[in-house]
Motif scaffolding. Structure first.
Motif, PDB file in Angstrom:
ATOM      1  N   LEU A   1       0.662  -1.366   0.048  1.00  0.00           N
ATOM      2  CA  LEU A   1      -0.090  -0.036  -0.073  1.00  0.00           C
ATOM      3  C   LEU A   1       0.855   1.153  -0.165  1.00  0.00           C
ATOM      4  N   GLY A   2       2.180   1.248  -0.396  1.00  0.00           N
ATOM      5  CA  GLY A   2       2.844   2.556  -0.482  1.00  0.00           C
ATOM      6  C   GLY A   2       3.780   2.761   0.850  1.00  0.00           C
ATOM      7  N   ASP A   3       4.813   3.827   0.501  1.00  0.00           N
ATOM      8  CA  ASP A   3       5.756   4.152   1.336  1.00  0.00           C
ATOM      9  C   ASP A   3       6.673   3.079   1.326  1.00  0.00           C
ATOM     10  N   ALA A   4       7.431   2.812   0.149  1.00  0.00           N
ATOM     11  CA  ALA A   4       8.511   1.670   0.445  1.00  0.00           C
ATOM     12  C   ALA A   4       9.781   2.258   0.751  1.00  0.00           C
ATOM     13  N   VAL A   5       9.809   3.750   0.968  1.00  0.00           N
ATOM     14  CA  VAL A   5      11.143   4.292   1.057  1.00  0.00           C
ATOM     15  C   VAL A   5      10.739   5.353   1.894  1.00  0.00           C
ATOM     16  N   GLY A   6      11.890   6.173   2.492  1.00  0.00           N
ATOM     17  CA  GLY A   6      11.883   7.303   3.566  1.00  0.00           C
ATOM     18  C   GLY A   6      12.011   6.680   4.927  1.00  0.00           C
ATOM     19  N   TYR A   7      12.788   7.184   5.739  1.00  0.00           N
ATOM     20  CA  TYR A   7      13.185   7.064   7.243  1.00  0.00           C
ATOM     21  C   TYR A   7      14.181   5.887   7.213  1.00  0.00           C
ATOM     22  N   GLY A   8      14.150   4.718   6.645  1.00  0.00           N
ATOM     23  CA  GLY A   8      15.059   3.681   6.677  1.00  0.00           C
ATOM     24  C   GLY A   8      16.284   3.511   5.709  1.00  0.00           C
ATOM     25  N   PRO A   9      17.205   2.670   6.145  1.00  0.00           N
ATOM     26  CA  PRO A   9      18.431   2.722   5.517  1.00  0.00           C
ATOM     27  C   PRO A   9      18.634   1.939   3.987  1.00  0.00           C
ATOM     28  N   ASN A  10      17.527   0.976   3.679  1.00  0.00           N
ATOM     29  CA  ASN A  10      17.985   0.240   2.518  1.00  0.00           C
ATOM     30  C   ASN A  10      16.547   0.605   1.487  1.00  0.00           C
ATOM     31  N   PRO A  11      16.568   1.797   1.053  1.00  0.00           N
ATOM     32  CA  PRO A  11      15.440   1.899   0.121  1.00  0.00           C
ATOM     33  C   PRO A  11      15.554   0.945  -1.342  1.00  0.00           C
ATOM     34  N   ASP A  12      16.744   0.937  -1.794  1.00  0.00           N
ATOM     35  CA  ASP A  12      16.761  -0.114  -2.966  1.00  0.00           C
ATOM     36  C   ASP A  12      16.434  -1.285  -2.861  1.00  0.00           C
ATOM     37  N   GLU A  13      17.023  -1.890  -1.701  1.00  0.00           N
ATOM     38  CA  GLU A  13      16.819  -3.303  -1.436  1.00  0.00           C
ATOM     39  C   GLU A  13      15.116  -3.798  -1.127  1.00  0.00           C
ATOM     40  N   CYS A  14      14.521  -2.629  -0.543  1.00  0.00           N
ATOM     41  CA  CYS A  14      13.320  -2.881  -0.234  1.00  0.00           C
ATOM     42  C   CYS A  14      12.413  -2.846  -1.313  1.00  0.00           C
ATOM     43  N   ILE A  15      12.732  -1.899  -2.225  1.00  0.00           N
ATOM     44  CA  ILE A  15      12.070  -1.727  -3.713  1.00  0.00           C
ATOM     45  C   ILE A  15      12.002  -3.126  -4.228  1.00  0.00           C
ATOM     46  N   ALA A  16      13.248  -3.493  -4.333  1.00  0.00           N
ATOM     47  CA  ALA A  16      13.542  -4.776  -5.202  1.00  0.00           C
ATOM     48  C   ALA A  16      12.933  -5.885  -4.543  1.00  0.00           C
ATOM     49  N   LEU A  17      12.738  -6.115  -3.088  1.00  0.00           N
ATOM     50  CA  LEU A  17      11.935  -7.316  -2.851  1.00  0.00           C
ATOM     51  C   LEU A  17      10.693  -7.069  -2.943  1.00  0.00           C
ATOM     52  N   LEU A  18      10.241  -5.907  -2.831  1.00  0.00           N
ATOM     53  CA  LEU A  18       8.685  -5.520  -2.873  1.00  0.00           C
ATOM     54  C   LEU A  18       8.349  -6.006  -4.242  1.00  0.00           C
ATOM     55  N   GLU A  19       9.188  -5.619  -5.272  1.00  0.00           N
ATOM     56  CA  GLU A  19       8.834  -5.771  -6.645  1.00  0.00           C
ATOM     57  C   GLU A  19       8.859  -7.440  -6.981  1.00  0.00           C
ATOM     58  N   ASP A  20       9.578  -7.962  -6.290  1.00  0.00           N
ATOM     59  CA  ASP A  20       9.621  -9.463  -6.598  1.00  0.00           C
ATOM     60  C   ASP A  20       8.568 -10.083  -5.820  1.00  0.00           C
ATOM     61  N   SER A  21       7.901  -9.696  -4.535  1.00  0.00           N
ATOM     62  CA  SER A  21       7.114 -10.349  -3.885  1.00  0.00           C
ATOM     63  C   SER A  21       5.747  -9.875  -3.826  1.00  0.00           C
ATOM     64  N   CYS A  22       5.562  -8.726  -4.418  1.00  0.00           N
ATOM     65  CA  CYS A  22       4.076  -8.394  -4.315  1.00  0.00           C
ATOM     66  C   CYS A  22       3.307  -8.511  -5.657  1.00  0.00           C
ATOM     67  N   ASP A  23       1.928  -8.533  -5.621  1.00  0.00           N
ATOM     68  CA  ASP A  23       1.211  -8.735  -6.959  1.00  0.00           C
ATOM     69  C   ASP A  23       0.686  -7.419  -7.282  1.00  0.00           C
ATOM     70  N   GLU A  24       0.285  -6.417  -6.362  1.00  0.00           N
ATOM     71  CA  GLU A  24      -0.181  -5.251  -6.512  1.00  0.00           C
ATOM     72  C   GLU A  24       0.587  -4.284  -5.579  1.00  0.00           C
ATOM     73  N   LEU A  25       1.020  -2.952  -6.421  1.00  0.00           N
ATOM     74  CA  LEU A  25       1.877  -2.131  -5.506  1.00  0.00           C
ATOM     75  C   LEU A  25       1.337  -0.731  -5.786  1.00  0.00           C
ATOM     76  N   ILE A  26       0.973   0.180  -4.758  1.00  0.00           N
ATOM     77  CA  ILE A  26       0.808   1.604  -5.136  1.00  0.00           C
ATOM     78  C   ILE A  26       1.849   2.496  -4.318  1.00  0.00           C
ATOM     79  N   ALA A  27       1.744   3.864  -4.650  1.00  0.00           N
ATOM     80  CA  ALA A  27       2.523   4.862  -4.071  1.00  0.00           C
ATOM     81  C   ALA A  27       2.143   5.403  -2.800  1.00  0.00           C
ATOM     82  N   GLY A  28       2.880   5.609  -1.879  1.00  0.00           N
ATOM     83  CA  GLY A  28       2.742   6.557  -0.762  1.00  0.00           C
ATOM     84  C   GLY A  28       3.228   8.015  -0.876  1.00  0.00           C
ATOM     85  N   ASN A  29       3.196   8.860   0.245  1.00  0.00           N
ATOM     86  CA  ASN A  29       3.509  10.241  -0.065  1.00  0.00           C
ATOM     87  C   ASN A  29       4.959  10.189   0.092  1.00  0.00           C
TER      88      ASN A  29
END
Ligand code: ZN
Length: 242
Positions: free
Chosen positions: A35-63
């Motif tokens: 449901l969004g906010d893959a990034v911001g606050y934490g130290p691993n934005p690239d790794e989180c985006i890659a893992l979410l892309e691999d694992s999730c069927d639907e993705l939307i953006a957060g602020n």
């Protein structure tokens, strides 16, 4: 039908890995929504985006995702959130940026009779907050589906509107009743704010909604945040869950 709903990972890789492992262990789910906010606050934005892309069927953006792309004015953010957005903007790869650009603000899942939106179904681009079932009540007028899944506040809840028009508030698990409609806040994987620092996500099946809390190595994330030079209050808060 069963699905897992994740929100607000905020670059916290340890929390995301723990949640995905927990989902696999809990038995197979048909789909995973983010449901969004893959990034911001934490130290691993690239790794989180890659893992979410691999694992999730639907993705939307957060602020925060939109802020890193320059599509949300960071002047609306507090000083620490703003610093984290700038850090993320300086850090992420062009591949991650391209992935974030693909995420829409809302998604209508017709087969599931569900709407996904990070903030609220009313003016999603204004990033309003629904902190509780009471806040959610007027929201029922702004979507037509049976289910609306949200995040954004980092606090889980279920608001149920019965066929008779009665609002029922569930702070924990909730049954799915045949004639009711629901607003479900999935809480936050990477930075919970309900006093429980464990990662949070929602499991939904024909019977009900269950919030799962998953412990993860908070100290490992904190060490990486400090090393990256992210603001100290952000480092402290993930251990407190506020
Ligand atoms: Zn968030």
């Amino acid at each position: 039908m069963s699905y897992a709903v994740l929100s607000d990972v905020h670059g916290n890789l340890e929390a995301l890995q723990a949640v995905l492992k927990h989902i696999r262990k809990s038995g197979p789910v048909d789909e995973i929504f983010f449901l969004g906010d893959a990034v911001g606050y934490g130290p691993n934005p690239d790794e989180c985006i890659a893992l979410l892309e691999d694992s999730c069927d639907e993705l939307i953006a957060g602020n925060h995702d939109r802020a890193v792309l320059g599509l949300v004015d960071v002047e609306r953010f507090n000083v620490y959130a703003k610093a984290a957005v700038r850090w993320t903007d300086d850090t992420i790869s062009s591949k991650s940026r391209a992935a974030l650009q693909n995420y829409s603000l809302v998604k209508n899942l017709q087969a599931k009779d569900a709407l996904l939106v990070h903030s609220t179904p009313f003016e999603p681009e204004q990033w309003h907050y629904m902190f509780s079932a009471l806040d959610a009540e007027p929201g029922f007028l702004h979507f037509t589906q049976r289910f609306c899944f949200i995040g954004h506040t980092h606090r889980p809840f279920v608001a149920e509107l019965t066929a008779a028009g009665q609002l029922v508030s569930h702070s924990q698990n909730a049954p799915i009743n045949k004639d009711s409609r629901y607003v479900i806040n999935a809480g936050s994987v990477g930075q919970p704010r309900d006093g429980d620092p464990r990662a949070c996500y929602a499991l939904v099946d024909g019977q009900g909604v269950r919030f799962e809390r998953v412990p993860y190595d908070v100290q490992a994330t904190q060490q990486k945040m400090s090393k990256a030079g992210l603001p100290e209050p952000l480092v402290q808060r993930i251990a407190m869950g506020r």
